[in-house]
Design an enzyme around this catalytic site. Structure first.
Site, PDB file in Angstrom:
ATOM      1  CG  ASP A 172     -79.830  86.419  49.261  1.00  0.00           C
ATOM      2  OD1 ASP A 172     -80.667  85.667  48.724  1.00  0.00           O
ATOM      3  OD2 ASP A 172     -80.109  87.557  49.682  1.00  0.00           O
ATOM      4  CG  ASN A 203     -96.780  79.355  51.515  1.00  0.00           C
ATOM      5  OD1 ASN A 203     -97.616  79.460  50.621  1.00  0.00           O
ATOM      6  ND2 ASN A 203     -96.194  80.406  52.059  1.00  0.00           N
ATOM      7  N   GLY A 240     -88.458  83.470  55.398  1.00  0.00           N
ATOM      8  CA  GLY A 240     -87.291  82.731  54.932  1.00  0.00           C
ATOM      9  C   GLY A 240     -86.947  83.011  53.473  1.00  0.00           C
ATOM     10  CG  ASP A 264     -92.112  81.704  49.906  1.00  0.00           C
ATOM     11  OD1 ASP A 264     -92.036  82.053  48.721  1.00  0.00           O
ATOM     12  OD2 ASP A 264     -93.167  81.322  50.443  1.00  0.00           O
ATOM     13  CB  SER A 290     -88.006  70.979  54.633  1.00  0.00           C
ATOM     14  OG  SER A 290     -89.201  70.886  53.904  1.00  0.00           O
ATOM     15  N   GLY A 319     -85.568  75.282  57.447  1.00  0.00           N
ATOM     16  CA  GLY A 319     -85.773  76.511  58.216  1.00  0.00           C
ATOM     17  C   GLY A 319     -87.032  76.377  59.050  1.00  0.00           C
ATOM     18  CE1 TYR A 365     -93.586  75.435  56.259  1.00  0.00           C
ATOM     19  CE2 TYR A 365     -93.218  74.054  54.340  1.00  0.00           C
ATOM     20  CZ  TYR A 365     -93.930  75.047  54.981  1.00  0.00           C
ATOM     21  OH  TYR A 365     -95.003  75.639  54.339  1.00  0.00           O
TER      22      TYR A 365
HETATM   23  P1  ADP Z   1     -88.786  75.987  54.890  1.00  0.00           P
HETATM   24  O1  ADP Z   1     -90.138  76.524  55.241  1.00  0.00           O
HETATM   25  O2  ADP Z   1     -88.800  75.065  53.695  1.00  0.00           O
HETATM   26  O3  ADP Z   1     -88.066  75.428  56.078  1.00  0.00           O
HETATM   27  P2  ADP Z   1     -87.119  78.405  55.004  1.00  0.00           P
HETATM   28  O4  ADP Z   1     -87.061  79.508  54.027  1.00  0.00           O
HETATM   29  O5  ADP Z   1     -87.566  78.728  56.394  1.00  0.00           O
HETATM   30  O6  ADP Z   1     -88.010  77.274  54.320  1.00  0.00           O
HETATM   31  O7  ADP Z   1     -85.705  77.710  55.108  1.00  0.00           O
HETATM   32  C1  ADP Z   1     -85.143  76.893  54.117  1.00  0.00           C
HETATM   33  C2  ADP Z   1     -83.661  77.174  54.033  1.00  0.00           C
HETATM   34  O8  ADP Z   1     -83.449  78.378  53.300  1.00  0.00           O
HETATM   35  C3  ADP Z   1     -82.997  77.391  55.398  1.00  0.00           C
HETATM   36  O9  ADP Z   1     -81.841  76.583  55.456  1.00  0.00           O
HETATM   37  C4  ADP Z   1     -82.613  78.871  55.390  1.00  0.00           C
HETATM   38  O10 ADP Z   1     -81.388  79.092  56.071  1.00  0.00           O
HETATM   39  C5  ADP Z   1     -82.445  79.133  53.914  1.00  0.00           C
HETATM   40  N1  ADP Z   1     -82.575  80.529  53.465  1.00  0.00           N
HETATM   41  C6  ADP Z   1     -83.228  81.568  54.044  1.00  0.00           C
HETATM   42  N2  ADP Z   1     -83.099  82.676  53.305  1.00  0.00           N
HETATM   43  C7  ADP Z   1     -82.324  82.342  52.226  1.00  0.00           C
HETATM   44  C8  ADP Z   1     -81.807  83.046  51.101  1.00  0.00           C
HETATM   45  N3  ADP Z   1     -82.063  84.334  50.895  1.00  0.00           N
HETATM   46  N4  ADP Z   1     -81.043  82.367  50.200  1.00  0.00           N
HETATM   47  C9  ADP Z   1     -80.780  81.047  50.365  1.00  0.00           C
HETATM   48  N5  ADP Z   1     -81.238  80.329  51.405  1.00  0.00           N
HETATM   49  C10 ADP Z   1     -82.001  80.961  52.322  1.00  0.00           C
END
Ligand code: ADP
Length: 173
Positions: free
Chosen positions: A11, A25, A33, A35, A121, A123, A125
């Site tokens: 994480d 965003n 996610g 963010d 991007s 997740g 996106y």
């Molecule tokens: P986006 O909108 O850019 O796709 P997301 O947050 O939905 O952003 O996903 C981007 C990546 O971050 C994904 O591969 C997801 O698995 C990963 N992710 C989600 N939570 C965490 C976290 N706490 N630490 C690291 N990576 C994460």
């Protein structure tokens, strides 16, 4: 010094590095996610600084990056960048590459030694993970090669949260 590239399955909010990158965003308003994880754990100070930035310069364009402090997180800075919403157009690749380049430029301005990227991007996106990994790795390698001198960055970490990304990065690096 040539920065080393590392892969971690963790994480990103747990990392005690100089800067973590947020897949934000355009409104810098927090969301789901990674963010959501960063804003939830980092606290209100990060959001306050994000709001100041938006008030000053408007929404952040896709492929651009800005920095804030890291609030309650162990890192010093959060670099917020807006990845492309995948649309299967040539622009996707350019914009995703730009996220990595712009974030690394800011990291250099901040004299960052260690920086961690999420898989931007891939997740919500919807960017196909293998293609995104290939863009991320080649862009970062190219940045390192062209900025070999005069580089304060010692380590660049690709943080893979899901198993699929983790395996892809292990194969590609
Ligand atoms: P986006 O909108 O850019 O796709 P997301 O947050 O939905 O952003 O996903 C981007 C990546 O971050 C994904 O591969 C997801 O698995 C990963 N992710 C989600 N939570 C965490 C976290 N706490 N630490 C690291 N990576 C994460």
């Amino acid at each position: 010094m040539r920065p080393r590239l590392t892969i971690l399955k963790t994480d990103i909010t747990e990392l005690d590095v100089d800067a973590i990158v947020n897949a934000a965003n355009k409104r810098l308003a927090g969301g789901g996610g990674v963010d959501g994880a960063i804003h939830n754990k980092g606290g209100i100070e990060i959001l306050r600084e994000c709001q100041e930035i938006v008030t000053r310069q408007g929404f952040l364009e896709t492929g651009k990056a800005v920095s804030t402090s890291a609030g309650n997180l162990p890192s010093k800075y959060v670099i917020h960048t807006v990845g492309p919403i995948y649309s299967n157009s040539p622009q996707d690749k350019e914009q995703l590459a730009s996220c990595y380049i712009e974030s690394l430029r800011i990291a250099q301005l901040l004299q960052v030694k260690t920086i961690a990227f999420p898989n931007i991007s891939t997740g919500i996106y919807g960017y196909p993970k293998a293609e995104a990994a290939s863009v991320a790795i080649s862009t970062v390698r190219n940045f390192i090669d062209t900025k070999a001198e005069n580089n304060c960055i010692e380590e660049i970490i690709f943080v893979c949260f899901d198993e699929e990304n983790f395996k892809l990065y292990q194969q590609m690096i």
